[in-house]
Design a protein around this motif. Sequence first.
Motif, mmCIF file in Angstrom:
data_model
loop_
_atom_site.group_PDB
_atom_site.id
_atom_site.type_symbol
_atom_site.label_atom_id
_atom_site.label_comp_id
_atom_site.label_asym_id
_atom_site.label_seq_id
_atom_site.Cartn_x
_atom_site.Cartn_y
_atom_site.Cartn_z
ATOM 1 N N ARG A 92 89.994 3.019 78.156
ATOM 2 C CA ARG A 92 90.977 4.127 78.272
ATOM 3 C C ARG A 92 90.667 5.734 78.787
ATOM 4 O O ARG A 92 91.509 6.104 79.419
ATOM 5 C CB ARG A 92 91.811 3.984 76.802
ATOM 6 N N ARG A 93 89.567 6.209 78.267
ATOM 7 C CA ARG A 93 89.240 7.431 78.648
ATOM 8 C C ARG A 93 88.891 7.573 80.030
ATOM 9 O O ARG A 93 89.359 8.487 80.774
ATOM 10 C CB ARG A 93 87.906 7.797 77.568
ATOM 11 N N SER A 96 91.996 7.293 82.138
ATOM 12 C CA SER A 96 92.709 8.638 82.011
ATOM 13 C C SER A 96 92.129 9.757 82.853
ATOM 14 O O SER A 96 92.711 10.422 83.525
ATOM 15 C CB SER A 96 93.100 9.102 80.517
ATOM 16 N N SER A 102 96.224 12.570 80.186
ATOM 17 C CA SER A 102 95.370 12.525 78.822
ATOM 18 C C SER A 102 95.303 11.284 78.284
ATOM 19 O O SER A 102 96.385 10.525 78.629
ATOM 20 C CB SER A 102 96.129 13.645 77.664
ATOM 21 N N PRO A 103 94.226 10.897 77.689
ATOM 22 C CA PRO A 103 94.120 9.399 76.944
ATOM 23 C C PRO A 103 95.240 9.095 76.297
ATOM 24 O O PRO A 103 95.614 7.909 76.077
ATOM 25 C CB PRO A 103 92.854 9.657 76.133
ATOM 26 N N SER A 104 95.892 10.049 75.462
ATOM 27 C CA SER A 104 97.096 9.651 74.643
ATOM 28 C C SER A 104 98.488 9.752 75.414
ATOM 29 O O SER A 104 99.499 9.700 74.928
ATOM 30 C CB SER A 104 97.224 10.503 73.403
ATOM 31 N N ALA A 105 98.559 9.541 76.930
ATOM 32 C CA ALA A 105 99.844 9.741 77.529
ATOM 33 C C ALA A 105 100.663 8.388 77.460
ATOM 34 O O ALA A 105 100.128 7.326 77.375
ATOM 35 C CB ALA A 105 99.468 10.047 79.041
ATOM 36 N N GLY A 106 101.753 8.576 77.632
ATOM 37 C CA GLY A 106 102.776 7.574 77.537
ATOM 38 C C GLY A 106 102.819 6.649 78.590
ATOM 39 O O GLY A 106 102.168 6.984 79.608
ATOM 40 N N LYS A 107 103.343 5.531 78.635
ATOM 41 C CA LYS A 107 103.301 4.374 79.603
ATOM 42 C C LYS A 107 104.194 5.284 80.886
ATOM 43 O O LYS A 107 103.524 4.664 82.267
ATOM 44 C CB LYS A 107 104.064 3.030 79.181
#
Length: 126
Positions: A92-93, A96, A102-107
Motif C-alpha cells: 500500500r505504501r 501511494s 497518502s497511504p491512508s487516502a480514501g477510495k
Amino acid sequence: MEGAAASSEGLRYAEYTRVPTGAGKGQAELDRGLARTMIAVGLGVATVAFAGRYAFHLWKPLEQAITETAKRISASSLSSYYKGGFEQKMSRREASLILGVSPSAGKAKIRTAHRRIMILNHPDKG
C-alpha cells in the motif's frame, strides 16, 4: 537645342555627384569616433571576461560550493513521481508513492490520482 539638352543633363548628374566640402570631413570624424567607441567597448568586454576567469580560477571554494549544491539538487528531487525500486508484491505504501497520495487516502482520492496518471501515460494521448 542639343547643346542645351546636354548641358541640362550634365547639371542633373552634377547635382548627384557633388559632395559638400564640410560634409565629407564630418563623416570621417563620425566614422573615427564610432571606431574608437567600438574598440573601447570590445576592450572593456574582454577585460571583464578575463578578470572573471582569473577570479574563478583563484577562488576554488566557490567552485566546490557550486558542485556540492548541484549534487544536493538531484533530478529525482525535482520530479514528483516515485523513482524507487519495486517490491515483489506491491504494498500500500509503494502504491501511494506511485500515485502521489497518502497511504491512508480514501477510495475517491486514489481513483482520481490513478485516473490522472493513466491519462498522462496513455498511448493515445495527443
